[in-house]
Design an enzyme around this catalytic site. Structure first.
Site, mmCIF file in Angstrom:
data_model
loop_
_atom_site.group_PDB
_atom_site.id
_atom_site.type_symbol
_atom_site.label_atom_id
_atom_site.label_comp_id
_atom_site.label_asym_id
_atom_site.label_seq_id
_atom_site.Cartn_x
_atom_site.Cartn_y
_atom_site.Cartn_z
ATOM 1 N N ASP A 180 4.622 2.948 -4.751
ATOM 2 C CA ASP A 180 4.474 1.857 -3.795
ATOM 3 C C ASP A 180 5.755 1.014 -3.783
ATOM 4 O O ASP A 180 6.403 0.832 -4.820
ATOM 5 C CB ASP A 180 3.268 1.007 -4.201
ATOM 6 C CG ASP A 180 2.855 0.019 -3.138
ATOM 7 O OD1 ASP A 180 2.840 0.397 -1.954
ATOM 8 O OD2 ASP A 180 2.545 -1.130 -3.485
ATOM 9 N N GLU A 195 6.903 5.553 -1.000
ATOM 10 C CA GLU A 195 6.342 4.717 0.076
ATOM 11 C C GLU A 195 7.516 3.900 0.609
ATOM 12 O O GLU A 195 7.849 2.837 0.087
ATOM 13 C CB GLU A 195 5.221 3.827 -0.480
ATOM 14 C CG GLU A 195 4.520 2.992 0.587
ATOM 15 C CD GLU A 195 5.227 1.687 0.860
ATOM 16 O OE1 GLU A 195 5.804 1.550 1.967
ATOM 17 O OE2 GLU A 195 5.229 0.801 -0.007
ATOM 18 N N ASP A 225 -3.989 0.271 4.138
ATOM 19 C CA ASP A 225 -3.708 -1.024 4.746
ATOM 20 C C ASP A 225 -3.923 -1.025 6.259
ATOM 21 O O ASP A 225 -3.916 -2.095 6.872
ATOM 22 C CB ASP A 225 -2.263 -1.448 4.461
ATOM 23 C CG ASP A 225 -2.076 -1.995 3.054
ATOM 24 O OD1 ASP A 225 -3.066 -2.488 2.479
ATOM 25 O OD2 ASP A 225 -0.947 -1.936 2.538
#
Length: 528
Positions: free
Chosen positions: A309, A356, A409
């Protein structure tokens, strides 16, 4: 450890690799106990993936959650979320009776975290009492071995949780000063006073890891591999910061001097203020990045591939002065860069990562990603602004890419399409070279685009496989409550949807049959 001289061991996806999978967090699995867990429903889910021709199951971070139940604000980078322990597994082990877990009902389609936490806490207390009294004696050697092998993080985490319970869950910075400062005498006294509570925490982690090992073995037996998720930053209220304050930029009171976030952009005029403490990379570098590498190694004990992430933080992160009202006053501070990934490669062998790389991505981030051949991320919901050079449009992909219809998300694709402006809806149908469709056609269309693209790996949330609307959304960024609750029921899973998924996977040449062999899993031994 993998052989670094062989280039195919350095990257997850060798040339010609094409596969697909589904994004679904463990908490979303069906269970009579109010939350998905690592028990029979997880095994059945893996069977269903295999039957549908899928090669990968991606989950969200697996650590113990704190405020807001967010998996991205974990109380530890090394521990697991004890709410994922299967009560049925404890019954099978002889630690509980079936009657211990009976008599309580929960919502089927959403997690009631307060109710689940109270229920599972009671079950684990009972399991520990029974174990201490001699139940499941055959587990004791394995428990002792677990305690010894995981002591490098487990002892501090167990003490942290015992102290957190003693002080009614408040942030560790509000504990007595000698505990915040980690006075040797105060820590030794706490370990003596809280010995039983500390062992209960260790025992819960042992049970969780044991069930996790069975799950991973079952997945591999079925030809399914697991993708985990590692947040870049750690929670400000975590055993990570409390036990390793020297690794973070903290002031004399042990509080963050700077916090993480992102600067203002098109979506937010004030930027995003996350509040996580930032790393002291110079101190970490002098240790050979050991804590960071051990953090990755710990997750790789449970999964085959890690989504990193906020990958851009390894190139540079936005540091905001603590106490700032918004993220405008921050500045870019260089991260560890290539030196870090070289150290990881020397220690772990295979670079088992997905980057990511969403948001504000600068050339240095792309260069770092490409230097180590880490696959980048593309999200189709970001693609239809009408610009042909949009990097999320499939014709702009390279093969070393992971494409998603949407992520945790995002809204579900059906919900996203319903909120999309008319011109962007038209851009989608124009790109597909087909007449305008209705919202029910959007998710299948994006899945078809993802699966037929050049990307090595195509993934879709289960909500998109089932073509669900906005009420099945997992998370709304910026909303403090009500996230991470969605669950599916068996009634939602139609045979037609999974047959369609299987057919799409075969026609897109993403079937696991005859795919190039992947890297060997890295070692999970702790560096001495």
């Amino acid at each position: 450890m993998s052989d670094n001289s062989n280039p195919t061991t350095r990257i997850p996806f060798p040339p010609g690799y094409r596969a697909s999978g589904v994004l679904l967090h463990v908490t979303s699995l069906p269970s009579p106990y109010g939350i998905g867990d690592l028990g029979s429903a997880a095994l059945t889910w893996i069977d269903r993936l295999q039957e549908a021709g899928q090669s990968w199951w991606q989950v969200l971070p697996l650590g113990p959650t704190g405020y807001g139940n967010s998996p991205y604000q974990s109380l530890s980078s090394f521990a697991g979320n004890w709410l994922l322990i299967s009560p049925d597994g404890l019954i099978s082990d002889g630690l509980l009776r079936a009657s211990d877990a009976a008599g309580q009902s929960f919502p089927e389609t959403a997690v009631d975290y307060d109710a689940v936490t109270s229920f599972k806490h009671r079950l684990l207390e009972t399991a520990w009492t029974n174990f201490s009294a001699g139940a499941a004696r055959d587990l004791k050697p394995a428990f002792d071995q677990f305690r010894n092998e995981q002591a490098h993080w487990l002892d501090e985490y167990a003490l942290f949780r015992a102290l957190k319970a003693k002080y009614h869950g408040v942030c560790y910075l509000d504990w007595p000063g000698d505990l915040v400062r980690r006075s040797s005498a105060a820590l030794a006294q706490a370990r003596r006073d809280l010995a039983s509570q500390i062992d209960r925490v260790r025992f819960a982690q042992f049970l969780l890891f044991r069930q996790g090992e069975r799950l991973k073995e079952h997945a591999h037996a079925k030809g399914v591999r697991l993708i985990g998720d590692l947040p870049f930053f750690v929670s400000p209220d975590s055993s990570d910061v409390w036990a390793n304050p020297e690794l973070f930029l903290l002031n004399e009171q042990g509080r963050p001097g700077f916090v993480g976030g992102v600067p203002p952009d098109y979506f937010s005029s004030e930027g995003q203020l996350w509040g996580n403490p930032v790393y002291d990379w110079e101190v970490i570098r002098r240790t050979g990045y050991r804590w960071c590498i051990d953090r990755m190694r710990a997750l790789l004990a449970h999964v085959d591939l890690i989504r990193l992430d906020h990958f851009r933080g390894f190139a540079a992160a936005w540091h905001i002065p603590a106490g700032a009202p918004n993220a405008r006053s921050g500045q870019w501070v260089p991260g560890p860069g290539a030196e870090f990934f070289s150290a990881v490669q020397r220690d772990l062998g295979a670079l088992s990562f997905i980057a990511e790389d969403l948001g504000l991505i600068t050339p240095d981030v792309r260069a770092l990603r490409d230097q180590f051949q880490v696959p980048g991320t593309r999200v189709l919901q970001f693609a239809f602004d009408g610009h042909p050079d949009n990097p999320y449009l499939p014709h702009n992909y390279v093969s070393n890419t992971v494409v998603y219809t949407g992520t945790h998300d995002n809204n579900t694709t059906r919900g996203w399409f319903e909120e999309l402006p008319d011109d962007q809806q038209q851009n989608l149908w124009h790109y597909l070279k087909r007449p305008k469709g209705d919202p029910g056609e959007a998710a299948p269309a994006l899945m078809h685009l993802a699966w037929s693209s050049e990307a090595a790996l195509a993934l879709a949330p289960l909500q998109d496989v089932l073509n669900l609307g906005a009420d099945a959304r997992m998370n709304v960024p910026g909303r403090l409550e009500g996230n991470w609750r969605w669950r599916y029921t068996e009634d939602m899973l139609s045979a037609a949807a999974f047959q369609w998924l299987r057919d799409l996977t075969i026609t897109s040449n993403r079937s696991p049959v005859a795919q190039p062999k992947l890297f060997s899993p890295p070692t999970t031994e702790v560096t001495p």
